[in-house]
Design a protein around this motif. Structure first.
Motif: not given
Length: 568
Positions: A393-398
């Protein structure tokens, strides 16, 4: 059939397939002095021939979307996956209209017929197996026992990881042993927060930077071929002009070519391996030239099968003779059986607040990985299923895109970064099962006169129970991190969808129940080796390619020693 000039058509070694394991086999054989012929059924590709590598999305037709009409016409089986075929990668992917197959039960078969194969667009995650994996079949009475243990393959992991260049972080976990790592692509601020919060609530669940074959550091004395440091573009499946990730065309085949011992013959469809009943060995490989339809036989002392799990086994099943009427080396009857993959399509999404004043630079090629944490020991034992799953997975700004905004307000809004969102997907183990299989239809031929392939495999009760727990555990972790707007999904996938197909020519100790011995050598045909995914005896939870490479290096070393001792 062209069998004249056999001296011209004779090599020390033949490698069938130029993908991730075939390229490595060729490099190792050439480096040991063997004149090696690599047979690739698809077109020639060399490093740098990546037509979409430098294009922005607005330069691609239809904003990178393949039309519904084109998918219906050419990708009618692959379109079931939805996300896979795009304008930026479709030139690497076989059309179903050109290479269709049949299904008793659904199987999603993704292929790339060209030099380099799927090593050009693979996911690049590299995780070692452990004895938790190699011992599981024996302990649980599933399938057959692996003929090797971690200690047998550990030094070969060291060797291939060093050359490949695996970026990762040591965690001291028994289920995914630490390796020879380059510095990791670090977690961003939100991912680091997620790691810490999950660790507080669930100490056995470790959020670590993904271990990938992208060069976070470039060492020219080690990373041979056409390679350099990763530029954090995250366009990997298009092909990397920097050679920053490991592939056959950027690494192994160039190194093999430098030896002067390599010959690559593209557009060469292998129809069968020719068996000599007098010597009880394979004498050569018969091909169909894809352009002229001419049949040609090439001869060699040893043969490495690396045409992919399905491709290799199809060749072996089609290699019928008086000695082996059901396929080369198929005295056990196991060729084509025990087809595995990983199952996925279950995961979660959630919003993480509190980092609005922080951002990150670049588009790193990987997010986080959570290794398997169930059925590790008695404390983590599950009553409803065997084995386990891991998460990627990952976490990013949309993009900040308010629903009711338009005009100048919308323009201003979309130029500002939106919130951080977490996405992660579970990858679960599929147990080996004799009834999960592929076979040839000799009554239905393709355009080259080759028998077509039929699949008959499915997820079974163990996998279905595992999926429920994978979603439950994922929700628990997002809740522990204080995520908002959590949503989950459990969309059952068919085997093949994960593109980690394995099995069909498994390793084992007993020739009556397996095709290969502990050296990836056919029990019944000693000069034929299988080191691609077909050799796998179970599927684990880890991405398998680094294990194929380790097994390939080990098998070439063994074959070389056998030849020098006069045994092959």
């Amino acid at each position: 059939m062209s069998i004249n000039n056999s001296e011209k058509n004779t090599y020390d070694a033949i490698v069938i397939g130029s993908g991730i394991s075939g390229g490595y086999a060729a490099m190792e054989l050439c480096s040991k002095g063997y004149k090696t012929l690599v047979l690739e059924r698809g077109r020639m590709v060399t490093h740098g021939e990546y037509p979409t590598a430098n294009k922005d999305i607005w330069e691609l037709p239809s904003q990178n979307v393949v039309s519904h009409e084109e998918k219906e016409k050419d990708y009618f089986q692959q379109k079931r996956l939805g996300w896979w075929v795009n304008q930026d990668n479709k030139h690497w992917i076989n059309k179903d209209s050109d290479y269709s197959y049949d299904e008793v039960k659904r199987f999603d078969w993704i292929r790339g017929h060209h030099v380099g194969g799927r090593s050009i667009m693979w996911g690049r995650h590299c995780y070692r197996w452990s004895d938790l994996d190699f011992e599981a079949n024996k302990k649980e009475g599933i399938g057959v026992d692996w003929p090797i243990r971690y200690k047998d393959i550990a030094p070969w992991y060291d060797k291939v990881e060093t050359f490949v260049g695996v970026s990762g972080q040591a965690e001291g976990l028994a289920q995914i042993p630490d390796g020879k790592f380059l510095k990791p692509f670090p977690l961003n601020c939100a991912e680091q927060y997620f790691r810490e919060e999950v660790s507080k609530a669930y100490p056995e669940r470790v959020v670590t930077p993904g271990r990938v074959a992208n060069l976070s550091e470039y060492k020219p004395e080690v990373h041979k071929g056409y390679r350099s440091q990763c530029q954090n573009r995250n366009r990997c499946w298009r092909g990397c002009p920097f050679g920053a990730y490991f592939s056959s065309v950027s690494a192994t085949l160039p190194v093999a070519e430098e030896t002067g011992n390599l010959t690559i013959r593209s557009n060469s469809i292998v129809s069968e391996i020719v068996y000599d009943k007098i010597s009880k060995k394979a004498s050569g490989v018969k091909i169909i030239d894809a352009e002229t339809k001419e049949e040609i036989i090439f001869f060699s002392r040893i043969i490495f099968c690396n045409a992919s799990t399905i491709g290799t086994t199809a060749i072996l099943l089609n290699s019928r003779s008086e000695t082996f009427p059901n396929g080369l080396g198929n005295g056990s009857g196991e060729l084509g059986h025990n087809l595995m993959d990983h199952h996925y399509g279950m995961g979660v999404r959630g919003k993480i607040s509190g980092f609005e004043d922080k951002y990150y630079k670049g588009r790193k090629p990987v997010g986080f990985y959570i290794p398997r944490f169930t059925n590790i020991n008695e404390k983590t034992k599950k009553e409803t299923y065997l084995r386990g799953f891991g998460y990627q997975g990952g976490i990013s700004r949309v993009t900040n895109n308010p629903e009711d905004a338009y005009g100048e307000e919308l323009k201003d809004a979309i130029l500002k970064p939106g919130p951080y969102w977490l996405n992660m997907t579970a990858f679960g183990e599929i147990l080996p099962n004799h009834e999960n299989k592929m076979f040839l239809n000799f009554e239905k031929k393709d355009k080259y006169g080759m028998p077509t392939i039929t699949f008959d495999a499915e997820l079974r009760e163990n996998e279905l129970e595992m999926r429920k727990d994978a979603v439950k555990c994922a929700i628990e972790m997002l809740e522990a991190a204080g995520c908002e707007n959590i949503s989950s999904y459990n969309s059952e996938t068919a085997p093949g969808a994960c593109i980690h197909e394995m099995g069909t020519a498994r390793m084992g100790n007993d020739p009556k129940t397996s095709v290969l011995n502990k050296w990836n050598q056919m029990h019944e045909v000693s000069n034929v080796f299988v080191t691609d995914g077909a050799c796998m005896t179970s599927s684990g939870t880890q991405n398998p390619s680094i294990t194929y490479l380790a097994l390939t290096a080990r098998a070439v070393d063994y074959a070389d020693k056998q030849i020098k001792e006069g045994k092959l």
